[in-house]
Design an enzyme around this catalytic site. Structure first.
Site, short mmCIF file in Angstrom:
data_model
loop_
_atom_site.label_atom_id
_atom_site.label_comp_id
_atom_site.label_asym_id
_atom_site.label_seq_id
_atom_site.Cartn_x
_atom_site.Cartn_y
_atom_site.Cartn_z
N GLU A 75 53.57 28.59 31.80
CA GLU A 75 52.97 29.36 30.71
C GLU A 75 54.09 29.84 29.79
O GLU A 75 55.11 30.33 30.27
CB GLU A 75 52.19 30.57 31.23
CG GLU A 75 50.95 30.24 32.04
CD GLU A 75 50.23 31.48 32.54
OE1 GLU A 75 50.38 32.56 31.93
OE2 GLU A 75 49.51 31.37 33.55
N GLU A 93 49.52 33.04 40.50
CA GLU A 93 49.71 34.48 40.66
C GLU A 93 49.02 35.03 41.91
O GLU A 93 48.19 35.92 41.85
CB GLU A 93 49.25 35.21 39.40
CG GLU A 93 50.15 34.87 38.22
CD GLU A 93 49.70 35.45 36.90
OE1 GLU A 93 50.56 35.87 36.11
OE2 GLU A 93 48.49 35.48 36.63
#
Length: 962
Positions: free
Chosen positions: A486, A407
């Site tokens: 994820e 991220e």
């Protein structure tokens, strides 16, 4: 301290190299250090680094440790937001700075010449002095830094001084959804480095799956020799390629390691070699020529007492838990782990996605303005972090992918990291979820893609890369393997929907599994005045900016007790499938590499949960992907509901579990329960405003139950509410969270109105209308009571009124019994909690627990503890009195010493105070759990839509346990 405003990653450090031990002298410097915490970099102690500085007035702090975990300052948790202004590379003047001093004595016989001072991890920036001389400084908290000290060491007493800053320019690269904690939290070691020793090495051990041959070459210095006795290699040149006609390959299922030694004139280094080849072929990630399926977890380093300073024995315990729960892969979110963890992965067998110490997520909140990932001034820092990870961890066969970080948006610095990594190590693919166009990665990675989207990706029909993607590159993306880095956010009760994900992974070759977020709740252990332990989360330390309990999102509770979610995950990802149905048993070997020779299959037959027969099942050894049908054992027809259970257990001890450990199981119904005998209801009689129905007494005017035999029982009422789960909150989900819909409608504040009471056909009929205020929506509920021998039968029929546009949390009845009825035995699904989309781990059997043991202690209290498919349950007091509840055919059971309202109001487990009642929820149906705290919500098939429902229960009081 100009380094506190520099983009550079450090100065004075040695070039990165592999982590290894050798026979060269080493001195561990862990232990108790002198410590002082300054409020800012401007308040540091002048001259603290000098030999003669008097530190006797300072405190002490263990190394490794975080100073906040020892009462110096306080932990702070944020997920995305930086706890300081975005003003790179500057950080606030309020910058807590730890000053460390450590005196040590150089051992007698320590060799003259080069020596290295190695720091495994310091958060977030540090400068170091030895004997008053500055050595340099470094950033990159979870990466090693080495300094040459051979010319600074002296015989006898030496003084090491380290200054550690909580905030630094490096903090902008470390926004990794975790507690902000500071200090020297990994080991510090002094290493002698012989001039004629081994400076570095890179083991290249490939495997040819077509021939079974291995190739071995160790990239290292001139004159280094290699010995591997098992391979017949004795003192051969290390840097030459050695072709071995037959080797046993390394995989996560068969972690074969060969022990060897590298030797130079001045040093010997033990090495462990695992032969394996990683490649992307035809859009599929393969190891040793076979497609791999990741049954993975994301793992932060965490301990509730030590933070990220995790003891080695705890690492091993974690890995054993993973292996015992069928986990085969770890993503090291979002930084490289302690090197000992990777040693354990090599030894025990886990695929590893090794992730760089990099995340700049907080820049997303300002539209990625100023994001370091695309700022050339940060390029050296980005490349430095990647180099230090790859060089440290390059010799681990368990590492099958390098991840650039997490991220951090997109940009040229990430592309540069990928390019450098491919050049340095072309034998491992590069991963990074943020590159949606897949322009510089080798796998297509996503987070929390819905089941529908995963199906599209599996069929290579994902035209735009996802609902939230605006990147191009679809053509390249569709040629790559797909991994959910994820998914299934394990926050609170849940996650739901695991089974449906696994079906997609197994149906589509391109979909190669994923990594559940995450392994462990990051709760910090606290103890109340009365000795009660509980776990703190964001906001519990007075942080002005925090993200609450979003840090408690693991498959383990902070004390490492497995959650129901981990039991569910173990069942869903079983590497062996056992089907028991229609008079046959089917065994499917879902391993990627291992046969079933290490397993033994056992069967048992139970009548209403009581074992009546059992033995071993003769199953042929199956190669990966093979299946076999096995004749079921011959057993006589049962006189009660009868189930056949087949279990796959370890046939012998393995390094990660003992013989008999259960790997997989399957269960099938042999014979249903016989129908109950037909009985005529007893008459309803009345006197003095009371009605007697079987063993119960009701108030004639209201139809309210007053007593059941000798038990005071709260009158059952229709209930639609549950204490919202973290997934019901939908903190980061799609659309409006379920909890918001429920509270907006008022399901947490229902009102009950008596419509009618009547006696019909030897039964008491009580009609109610249940509705929230300010709406015309309602549920009409008919309670029909009649006597049946010693029991009292309740039939509930519920009919929604109006246009319900949201699911219901639950539908059932709520009642309460005396607190003494604290022991529960039941026949149905168990042993753990289960909900519609999290029930694979519940097997049919007979189970027992105390009411306290039925609770699941989620860090933030919420709905929990439901037992599914319950045929009957008995609640018993110590004196033998009790209550039996039978379903027709089954019901959902929850028993607690506090109310739903108590659960809803509490922020921590220690705030729950037992009442003098046991509160029972006897439900016809439940809404699913989903994963909406950071992923998809409840799938349509698991939503509890408003519609007609019925529930039939029989209550039988007794004075001694049957």
């Amino acid at each position: 301290m100009s380094y506190l405003t520099e983009f550079a990653p450090g100065a004075g450090r040695l070039r990165p190299r592999a982590f290894f031990a050798s026979d060269a002298p080493a001195l561990g410097l862990d232990g108790v250090w002198r410590f002082r915490l300054a409020g800012s970099a401007a308040e540091v102690t002048p001259g603290f680094e000098t030999d003669d500085f008097d530190d006797r007035g300072w405190g002490e702090l263990p190394v490794p440790a975080h100073w906040q975990m020892h009462g110096h300052g306080a932990p702070a948790y944020t997920n995305v937001r930086y706890p300081f202004p975005l003003d790179p590379p500057h950080v606030p003047d309020e910058n807590p700075t730890g000053e460390y001093r450590r005196e040590f004595t150089l051992p007698n016989g320590w060799p003259e010449g080069p020596a290295v001072l190695r720091f495994e991890g310091v958060d977030s920036c540090f400068a170091v002095w030895l004997n008053g001389r500055p050595l340099g400084w470094s950033t990159g908290s979870r990466l090693p830094a080495e300094f040459e000290v051979g010319g600074v060491l002296r015989p006898g007493r030496n003084v090491l001084a380290v200054r550690v800053h909580q905030w630094s320019p490096g903090s902008y690269l470390e926004d990794q959804d975790m507690w902000w904690l500071s200090g020297i939290f990994r080991s510090v070691t002094l290493l002698a480095r012989p001039a004629d020793g081994i400076a570095d090495f890179f083991v290249h051990a490939g495997y040819d799956h077509r021939t079974g041959a291995g190739t071995l070459r160790v990239e290292t210095g001139d004159g280094v020799r290699l010995t591997v006795p098992e391979l017949g290699l004795a003192d051969v040149p290390a840097d030459e390629e050695h072709v071995l006609p037959r080797v046993e390959p390394w995989s996560a299922e068969t972690p074969r390691l060969y022990e060897g030694v590298l030797s130079a004139e001045g040093e010997r280094v033990p090495v462990r070699i695992g032969f394996r080849t990683v490649a992307v072929e035809d859009g599929v990630l393969k190891v040793n020529g076979r497609r791999v399926l990741f049954r993975g977890v994301n793992r932060h380093e965490w301990h509730p007492d030590h933070g990220r300073a995790v003891p080695p024995e705890t690492m091993r315990r974690d890995l054993l838990l993973m292996k015992r729960h069928n986990v085969n892969a770890v993503r090291t979110s979002h930084y490289p782990p302690h090197p000992a963890f990777l040693d354990l992965c090599d030894e025990l067998g886990l695929w590893v996605v090794d992730e760089c110490d990099l995340e700049t997520h907080g820049f997303q909140r300002v539209g990625w303005r100023g994001n370091p990932s695309d700022d050339p001034r940060w390029r050296d820092a980005f490349l430095d972090r990647m180099r230090r990870m790859v060089e440290r961890d390059k010799n681990h066969p368990s590492v099958v992918m390098w991840s650039l970080g997490n991220e951090a948006g997109t940009g040229g610095n990430l592309a540069a990291m990928a390019a450098w990594t491919r050049e340095r190590d072309p034998g491992r693919p590069v991963h990074y979820e943020g590159d949606r166009a897949c322009s510089y990665v080798d796998v297509h990675s996503r987070m929390y893609a819905s089941h529908e989207e995963v199906d599209l990706i599996g069929r290579r029909a994902d035209e735009d890369g996802g609902a939230d993607s605006t990147d191009g590159g679809g053509a390249r993306r569709r040629t790559l393997p797909f991994v959910l880095c994820e998914y299934a956010h394990a926050m609170g009760a849940g996650p739901g929907g695991l089974t449906e994900y696994q079906r997609l992974f197994e149906a589509h070759e391109r979909c190669q599994g994923g990594f559940v977020w995450e392994w462990i709740d990051h709760g910090i252990r606290r103890t109340g005045p009365d000795g009660t332990e509980w776990f703190a989360y964001g906001g519990d330390f007075g942080e002005p900016l925090h993200d609450g309990n979003f840090v408690a999102d693991g498959l383990l509770f902070p004390d490492r007790v497995p959650s129901p979610g981990l039991a569910e995950y173990k069942k869903v990802v079983e590497p062996v499938r056992i089907g028991v149905a229609d008079g046959r048993i089917e065994i499917v070997n879902g391993h990627d590499f291992a046969g079933t020779g290490h397993l033994e299959f056992r069967w048992s037959v139970e009548e209403e949960g009581v074992a009546v027969a059992g033995g071993r099942l003769d199953v042929p050894v199956l190669a990966p992907g093979e299946r076999a049908e096995v004749a079921p054992p011959e057993v006589p027809a049962g006189k009660a509901e009868t189930w056949l259970t087949v279990r796959a257990v370890l046939a012998a001890d393995l390094p990660w579990a003992d013989a008999g450990h259960e790997v997989a199981w399957g269960q099938g119904l042999l014979s249903p329960a016989p129908p109950p005998p037909a009985r005529r209801p007893g008459p309803v009689t009345g006197k003095d405003g009371l009605l007697r129905v079987g063993p119960a007494v009701f108030e004639e005017r209201t139809g309210r139950l007053l007593r059941l035999g000798g038990l005071p029982v709260d009158a059952p009422r229709l209930d639609l509410w549950r204490a919202p789960t973290d997934n019901d909150h939908g903190l980061h989900g799609r659309g409006t969270p379920d909890e918001a819909l429920w509270r907006r409608l008022g399901l947490h504040r229902l009102r009950h109105r008596l419509v009618d009471v009547a006696v019909e056909d030897d039964a008491l009929l009580v009609r109610t209308r249940v509705a929230p205020a300010a709406t015309d929506l309602a549920v009409l509920a008919d309670f029909r009571w009649w006597g049946d021998g010693d029991g009292l039968v309740l039939e509930v029929r519920a009919e929604p009124v109006g246009d319900w546009d949201c699911p219901l949390p639950r539908l059932g009845v709520r009642t309460a019994v005396p607190a003494a009825l604290s022991h529960v035995e039941w026949y149905g699904g168990g042993p753990g909690e289960a909900y519609p989309d999290m029930c694979r781990a519940a097997r049919v059997g007979r189970f027992a627990a105390t009411v306290d043991e039925l609770q699941t202690p989620y860090v933030r209290p919420q709905e929990n503890g439901n037992r599914t498919g319950v045929r009957w349950a008995r609640l018993t007091a110590p004196d033998g009195t009790g209550l039996r509840i039978d379903g027709a055919p089954a019901f959902e059971l929850t028993a607690r010493r506090w109310t739903t309202e108590d659960l809803d109001a509490a922020r921590h487990t220690h705030e729950l105070r037992p009442h003098d009642r046991v509160y029972l929820h006897l439900d016809a149906a439940h809404h699913g759990l989903g994963s909406a705290s950071c992923g998809p919500g409840v799938l349509p098939e698991h939503r509890l839509t408003a519609g007609p429902r019925s529930l039939t229960l029989t209550f039988t009081p007794y004075r001694s346990a049957p």
